[in-house]
Design an enzyme around this catalytic site. Structure first.
Site, PDB file in Angstrom:
ATOM      1  N   CYS A 150       0.840  -1.198   0.000  1.00 38.20           N
ATOM      2  CA  CYS A 150       0.000   0.000   0.000  1.00 38.20           C
ATOM      3  C   CYS A 150       0.881   1.257   0.000  1.00 38.20           C
ATOM      4  O   CYS A 150       1.517   1.558  -1.000  1.00 38.20           O
ATOM      5  CB  CYS A 150      -0.967  -0.027   1.182  1.00 38.20           C
ATOM      6  SG  CYS A 150      -2.347   1.122   1.006  1.00 38.20           S
TER       7      CYS A 150
ATOM      8  N   HIS B 120      -3.343  -5.370  -0.087  1.00 36.71           N
ATOM      9  CA  HIS B 120      -2.892  -5.874   1.213  1.00 36.71           C
ATOM     10  C   HIS B 120      -2.892  -7.401   1.211  1.00 36.71           C
ATOM     11  O   HIS B 120      -3.876  -8.027   1.615  1.00 36.71           O
ATOM     12  CB  HIS B 120      -3.807  -5.360   2.327  1.00 36.71           C
ATOM     13  CG  HIS B 120      -3.652  -3.904   2.618  1.00 36.71           C
ATOM     14  ND1 HIS B 120      -2.819  -3.423   3.604  1.00 36.71           N
ATOM     15  CD2 HIS B 120      -4.222  -2.813   2.037  1.00 36.71           C
ATOM     16  CE1 HIS B 120      -2.885  -2.096   3.633  1.00 36.71           C
ATOM     17  NE2 HIS B 120      -3.728  -1.706   2.688  1.00 36.71           N
TER      18      HIS B 120
ATOM     19  N   GLU C 167      -1.505  -9.397   3.176  1.00 35.80           N
ATOM     20  CA  GLU C 167      -1.512  -9.983   4.526  1.00 35.80           C
ATOM     21  C   GLU C 167      -2.897 -10.446   4.958  1.00 35.80           C
ATOM     22  O   GLU C 167      -3.032 -11.341   5.800  1.00 35.80           O
ATOM     23  CB  GLU C 167      -0.959  -8.983   5.550  1.00 35.80           C
ATOM     24  CG  GLU C 167      -1.822  -7.766   5.829  1.00 35.80           C
ATOM     25  CD  GLU C 167      -1.558  -6.570   4.931  1.00 35.80           C
ATOM     26  OE1 GLU C 167      -1.879  -5.441   5.330  1.00 35.80           O
ATOM     27  OE2 GLU C 167      -1.024  -6.776   3.820  1.00 35.80           O
TER      28      GLU C 167
END
Length: 545
Positions: free
Chosen positions: A379, A515, A517
């Site tokens: 990001c 993202h 994750e």
């Protein structure tokens, strides 16, 4: 299909691990072939955590459908296969705003709006809606029993037993059983008082999860069962462990899943926890270790980067190495220099908002690029990598983001509503335009570039990842940056937005706007994090030669 509900509450103190306990129990029930989901009910008055401070509340977890939710939903997705959605998390603020909207529309036909029945009915409707199509729904109530903010939720879940039947509801209460070193024993009195508080609300717990730094002895569990009116087999000892992924096995070993299935009359096969046993084995038997620096602006509260930290650990599991994560404040890099980045095998810059600490992140990205250190930008981490490359390689002096310098000469990153046409004029896009006018949220399709590193890592031409950002790469300045050696490795499904960039002549330099994750799990890992940790290991080996 009849849906059964397990309501999870906490007592004595906060941060007992209700979310982990609920997720672990859900993992066992899922392993028995049951269709399971988990909900989190937050008692704060914010409509959602989207604008809450990361250093106060922790990270905002984004779901596939673009909901900005509590970080506990990240735990849920890491433990079970069910994907969360906006139905899995709501707050007091959300409930009140919906009820007030209905009142303004006249939906209540002039009735006096009260907590009971209007607020509690709205809560119950949300719970039932979120549980549709599942065998078991675990509902975690945020906060601690006794908090004034939690009362409407506790009253609503009390009423659920009346509405759907006591045979389809269970109440599981987590409580602290502290060890008193001076006395050399654990103390059950806080648990007794916590259950008494719950009983005063009208809820008799069916299961007690006793949190302690050591196993609660059988005689103390029997005492708790007697004074709290709970079967002894439903008093579960949950001691501190070095890995949260051991908790499903701990709960199963005490027969909690059998007790629940019997209570709900669920005929389900024995749970197979082999996948979790494999995770535990990998975690306990690494073949080495790597040191990865995460340079961010919210590092005083590690929970602000909870999913990133867990994803790095998952990458370590897939590579059979322990990942030592060094949290570095980007403002410290600004004041003390890149000496803070020495002895790292890889560097990661996560997402963030605002200008504070950005110059330190730019220095970090430059250090990783110039020293051939594996780099993963997420990001804002992608945006600073782009800005640094534009300034120092593409000779675009002062290149910046309009988030930080609105009138900069080279706005290589701009608000989604701010784009420059071929003549350099600003083009305004409103919320009615294709790309929207505010945050880009949720799962978006991305087309990967043939021959790119990420195409090799993912093993696919098309991927789907989750987004949470307002700013994007400015396409009008992209050609000059690409000509200097930066490669666009991924674009949005409509080919309009840059999603991933790489530096081909760098051993491992990847930055993505999304993202990754949020979709990493301990059982499956994630291609980017697995590749990143592998690159860190290889960098370490190169230095050792």
């Amino acid at each position: 299909m009849t849906t059964n509900y397990i309501f999870v509450t906490g007592g004595v103190v906060s941060s007992l691990g209700k979310g982990i306990a609920a997720a672990s129990l859900a993992a066992i029930l899922e392993a028995r072939g049951l269709k399971v989901t988990i909900m989190k009910l937050d008692p704060y008055i914010n409509v959602d955590p989207g604008t809450m401070s990361p250093t106060q509340h922790g990270e905002v977890f984004v779901t596939d459908d673009g909901a900005e939710t509590d970080l506990d939903l990240g735990h849920y997705e890491r433990f079970i296969r069910t994907r969360m959605s906006r139905r899995n998390n709501f707050t007091t603020g959300r409930i009140y705003s919906e009820v007030l909207r209905k009142e303004r529309r006249g939906d209540y036909l002039g009735a006096t709006i009260q907590v009971i029945p209007h607020i509690t009915n709205a809560i119950k409707e949300r719970i039932i809606e979120g549980g549709e199509g599942h065998d078991v729904v675990l509902v975690e109530i945020g906060g601690t029993v006794g908090d004034i903010e939690s009362l409407p939720f506790l009253e609503a879940i009390r009423q659920m037993a009346v509405d759907v039947g006591r045979e389809h509801t269970m109440y599981m209460h987590l409580t602290l059983v502290p060890y008193m070193a001076a006395a050399g024993e654990v103390k059950t009195k806080p648990t007794q008082h916590s259950v008494k508080e719950l009983l005063s609300i009208g809820i008799q717990p069916d299961v007690l999860i006793c949190r302690s730094d050591r196993a609660v002895p059988a005689n103390e569990r029997a005492k708790i069962a007697l004074f709290c009116n709970v079967p002894e087999k439903a008093v579960i000892s949950l001691k501190d462990v070095d890995s949260i992924y051991k908790i499903p096995g701990m709960l199963k070993s005490q027969g909690l899943d059998d007790y629940i299935c019997k209570r709900f009359s669920l005929n389900a096969p024995e749970a197979n926890l082999q996948e979790w046993e494999q995770v535990i084995y990998q975690e306990a038997n690494p073949g080495g270790e790597v040191n990865i620096g995460m340079v961010g602006k919210y590092v005083e509260l590690p929970d602000a980067y909870k999913s990133v930290i867990e994803a790095l650990k998952h990458g370590g599991l897939k590579n059979r190495v322990t990942v030592n994560i060094k949290l570095i404040d980007s403002q410290d890099v600004e004041t003390r220099g890149v000496e803070l980045l020495k002895d790292l095998d890889a560097i990661l810059i996560p997402g963030g908002f605002g200008y504070r600490g950005v110059e330190g992140k730019l220095m970090t990205a430059q250090y990783a690029r110039e020293n051939n250190i594996p780099y993963l930008g997420i990001c804002l981490g992608m945006q600073v990598a782009l800005m640094e490359f534009a300034r120092n390689v593409a000779h675009m002096e002062g290149a910046n983001s309009t988030e930080f310098v609105p009138d900069c000469k080279y706005p290589v990153v701009a608000l989604i509503t701010e784009w420059r046409d071929e003549e350099g004029n600003v083009e305004q896009r409103s919320e009615q335009s294709d790309l929207g006018g505010t945050m880009r949220l949720g799962s978006q399709q991305c087309q990967l570039t043939d021959g790119s590193l990420v195409r090799q890592l993912y093993g696919s031409d098309t991927i789907v990842e989750r987004h949470r950002h307002r700013y994007e790469v400015n396409n009008m300045l992209l050609k000059q940056i690409e000509a200097a050696g930066l490669r666009v490795a991924g674009r949005s499904g409509d080919d309009q937005l840059v999603e991933i960039v790489e530096i081909p002549n760098h051993p491992w330099f990847v930055a993505c706007q999304f993202h990754p994750e949020f979709t990493s799990t301990p059982r499956d890992g994630h291609p980017l994090f697995s590749g990143f940790v592998k690159a860190a290991s290889e960098y370490q080996k190169r230095l050792a030669k």
